[in-house]
Design a protein around this motif. Structure first.
Motif, mmCIF file in Angstrom:
data_model
loop_
_atom_site.group_PDB
_atom_site.id
_atom_site.type_symbol
_atom_site.label_atom_id
_atom_site.label_comp_id
_atom_site.label_asym_id
_atom_site.label_seq_id
_atom_site.Cartn_x
_atom_site.Cartn_y
_atom_site.Cartn_z
ATOM 1 N N THR A 124 -64.924 34.656 56.077
ATOM 2 C CA THR A 124 -63.767 35.241 56.718
ATOM 3 C C THR A 124 -63.934 36.752 56.814
ATOM 4 O O THR A 124 -64.796 37.349 56.164
ATOM 5 C CB THR A 124 -62.494 34.923 55.929
ATOM 6 O OG1 THR A 124 -62.554 35.594 54.660
ATOM 7 C CG2 THR A 124 -62.356 33.422 55.702
ATOM 8 N N GLU A 125 -63.091 37.389 57.612
ATOM 9 C CA GLU A 125 -63.132 38.845 57.731
ATOM 10 C C GLU A 125 -62.780 39.527 56.415
ATOM 11 O O GLU A 125 -63.193 40.663 56.173
ATOM 12 C CB GLU A 125 -62.164 39.299 58.829
ATOM 13 C CG GLU A 125 -62.585 38.881 60.236
ATOM 14 C CD GLU A 125 -61.637 39.405 61.291
ATOM 15 O OE1 GLU A 125 -60.629 40.054 60.909
ATOM 16 O OE2 GLU A 125 -61.887 39.165 62.491
ATOM 17 N N GLU A 126 -62.041 38.810 55.566
ATOM 18 C CA GLU A 126 -61.662 39.372 54.273
ATOM 19 C C GLU A 126 -62.747 39.208 53.222
ATOM 20 O O GLU A 126 -62.589 39.646 52.080
ATOM 21 C CB GLU A 126 -60.365 38.712 53.775
ATOM 22 C CG GLU A 126 -59.139 39.008 54.634
ATOM 23 C CD GLU A 126 -59.125 38.182 55.925
ATOM 24 O OE1 GLU A 126 -59.828 37.139 55.961
ATOM 25 O OE2 GLU A 126 -58.436 38.581 56.878
#
Length: 209
Positions: A124-126
């Motif tokens: 994920t982007e996180e």
């Protein structure tokens, strides 16, 4: 029609308890699913590409969006072929003995090939991870010379099932059904009833997986 990939991680043939329980599963699975496609993969005899320098660099190229060299591309293509075979099935059967409280080395090699970014897991982007093989199911037939019941001191030595089930879950395969035959080194009075019970459990599981 579902397809089953039967992954053999024992070299002991007819002497293998994990294979005996897995074969009981396969027999019942064929009866319960007429016409099912079953592919056998023997990790001790099948050729697997090395997970070496070019392969590791290719993995980091994928992670960081870099291009491959010709050697890295060839190494990565070999890995992708292994993963494509695995992803092409929706059911998995593993026959896994305990070696030194964990799994046999060819199975670890196989796992190192399978667990790859953008193919079996994503990010994920996180910075988190998610599995990409959701909706698939696995049955695992374990064999153990000792006994590692939950709540006992021996449980802490079992690095076989916790690792394998964790890594399958990391790839998104969370519908996992384990069957274990334990005490195979304790003589026939312990071994034989445990093996018989595990085979019956495997047959029952095969009808519903």
């Amino acid at each position: 029609m579902s397809s089953l990939l039967y992954i053999k991680a024992s070299p002991r043939g007819e002497r293998s308890h994990s294979l005996a329980v897995a074969e009981a599963f396969v027999e019942a699975y064929r009866d319960a699913h007429p016409g099912v496609s079953i592919t056998e993969k023997n990790l001790f005899t099948d050729d697997m590409p090395p997970f070496d320098g070019p392969t590791i660099q290719a993995k980091y190229n994928v992670l960081h969006g870099r291009d491959h060299t010709l050697a890295e591309k060839a190494a990565w293509d070999a890995v992708v072929r292994i993963i494509d075979e695995f992803r092409g099935h929706d059911r998995y059967l593993f026959a896994v003995p305990m070696w030194n409280f964990a799994i046999p080395y060819p199975l670890k090699h196989y796992i190192d090939l399978l667990v790859q970014p953008g193919l079996t897991f994503g990010m994920t982007e996180e910075g988190g991870y998610y599995g990409m093989l959701e909706g698939k199911k696995a049955a695992i037939m374990y064999a153990r010379g000792g006994q590692y019941a939950p709540g006992t001191q021996a449980e802490a030595f079992n690095h076989q099932s916790p690792y394998l089930e964790m890594i399958l879950g990391f790839m998104g395969i969370t519908d996992v059904h384990p069957v274990a035959v334990e005490g195979t080194l304790f003589g026939p009075d312990v071994r034989d009833p445990a093996r018989k019970a595990a085979m019956e459990q495997a047959r029952t599981l095969a009808a519903t997986l």
